[in-house]
Design an enzyme around this catalytic site. Structure first.
Site, PDB file in Angstrom:
ATOM      1  N   VAL A 153       7.081   7.267  -5.839  1.00 24.27           N
ATOM      2  CA  VAL A 153       6.793   7.135  -4.258  1.00 24.27           C
ATOM      3  C   VAL A 153       5.339   7.039  -3.954  1.00 24.27           C
ATOM      4  CG1 VAL A 153       7.384   8.629  -2.193  1.00 24.27           C
ATOM      5  CG2 VAL A 153       8.946   8.728  -3.990  1.00 24.27           C
ATOM      6  N   TYR A 154       4.605   7.841  -4.668  1.00 24.88           N
ATOM      7  CA  TYR A 154       3.069   7.527  -4.320  1.00 24.88           C
ATOM      8  C   TYR A 154       2.419   6.197  -4.717  1.00 24.88           C
ATOM      9  CZ  TYR A 154      -1.907   8.333  -5.030  1.00 24.88           C
ATOM     10  OH  TYR A 154      -3.500   8.500  -4.960  1.00 24.88           O
ATOM     11  N   ALA A 155       3.173   5.680  -5.788  1.00 31.27           N
ATOM     12  CA  ALA A 155       2.747   4.276  -6.185  1.00 31.27           C
ATOM     13  C   ALA A 155       3.113   3.584  -5.221  1.00 31.27           C
ATOM     14  CB  ALA A 155       3.281   3.706  -7.460  1.00 31.27           C
ATOM     15  N   SER A 157       3.690   3.954  -1.953  1.00 36.60           N
ATOM     16  CA  SER A 157       2.675   3.962  -0.783  1.00 36.60           C
ATOM     17  C   SER A 157       1.558   3.224  -0.880  1.00 36.60           C
ATOM     18  CB  SER A 157       2.563   5.488  -0.328  1.00 36.60           C
ATOM     19  OG  SER A 157       1.844   6.194  -1.355  1.00 36.60           O
ATOM     20  N   LYS A 158       0.867   3.491  -2.120  1.00 41.97           N
ATOM     21  CA  LYS A 158      -0.380   2.785  -2.457  1.00 41.97           C
ATOM     22  C   LYS A 158      -0.258   1.191  -2.415  1.00 41.97           C
ATOM     23  CE  LYS A 158      -2.940   6.284  -2.186  1.00 41.97           C
ATOM     24  NZ  LYS A 158      -3.829   6.650  -1.025  1.00 41.97           N
TER      25      LYS A 158
END
Length: 265
Positions: A153-155, A157-158
């Protein structure tokens, strides 16, 4: 060159980590600092520290609340003036396998890391374009270039933030607006956000990262990757078969195991 002297600079997540260090650098260069942060106590402490350095203002808010953001943005313009430089620094992470995330955590990460920077740019960019000057710096991540287990999820978003940021740069250049866009893609930084991460690639020092970002804005750099080897990620992804790339990055360098002992704040 972008000069910070007498410029109004807004930093999201500016009460701690690299945001706070960048704020100190800006004040020392003669800029007027506006800090937005969700942590009221950290914000108050930071403003107290900065009293002796320069002119700093702080507002407590949740940047995922777009209506709230618009209200505070209007307040900033009335009380301080038009924002010349926007640094989208605020971020968050949940270090779980994708299926272990909740719908709420997915939505929160995407809003903080990807949607909020776009909404802020949408608010402040028209004024910059009208004045034919300004700068937006988006702190994304090397995770916006490299896939990693427990960071799905972090990836996501980034990756979104990185793609948007550089597309925005091309638009500003094509339209000859005079507005600069800098995209920053750092590896893990020792701010406490990624406590427990184990890596053969050295964890970045937050002081050095903050100073390099400020210098990148001053020099109107398009991309700032840290460490420098991150800039070759796309090249290697295109050059080698995916199985070889996975083996080298995952097994040899050990990137795919970095989140195994992550401790969420």
């Amino acid at each position: 060159m972008t000069n910070f002297s007498s410029k109004i600079v807004l930093i999201t997540g500016g009460a701690s980590g690299i945001g706070k260090i960048m704020g100190r650098e800006i004040l020392q260069k003669g800029g007027k600092l506006v800090i937005w942060d969700i942590n009221k106590l950290s914000l108050q402490q930071t403003l107290k520290e900065f009293e002796v350095i320069g002119e700093a203002y702080g507002y407590t808010l949740d940047i995922t609340n777009t209506n709230w953001v618009r209200e505070i943005a209007e307040q900033v313009e009335l009380e301080i003036g038009a924002v010349d430089i926007l640094i989208n620094n605020a971020g968050m992470v949940f270090g779980d396998y994708f299926h272990e995330n909740s719908s709420e955590s997915i939505e929160k990460v995407m809003k903080v890391n990807a949607i909020a920077p776009m909404q802020l740019a949408l608010i402040f960019l028209p004024g910059m374009i009208k004045r034919k000057q300004g700068h937006i710096c988006n702190i994304t991540s090397s995770a916006g270039l490299v896939s990693n287990p427990k960071l799905a999820v972090y990836a996501a978003s980034k990756w979104a933030a990185t793609g948007w940021s550089d597309s925005l740069r091309l638009e500003m250049k094509q339209l000859k607006t005079g507005v600069g866009i800098t995209t920053v893609t750092p590896y893990y930084i020792n701010t406490g956000m990624f406590d427990g991460v184990k890596s053969t690639i050295p964890i970045l020092d937050q002081d050095k990262v903050a100073k390099k970002v400020i210098k990148a804005i001053e020099r109107n750099r398009i991309y700032l990757s840290m460490p420098w080897s991150i800039r070759f990620v796309r090249f290697f992804q295109g050059l080698f078969p995916i199985w070889f790339y996975d083996w080298f990055v995952g097994k040899v360098i050990g990137v795919y195991k970095t989140m195994d002992e992550f401790k969420a704040r």
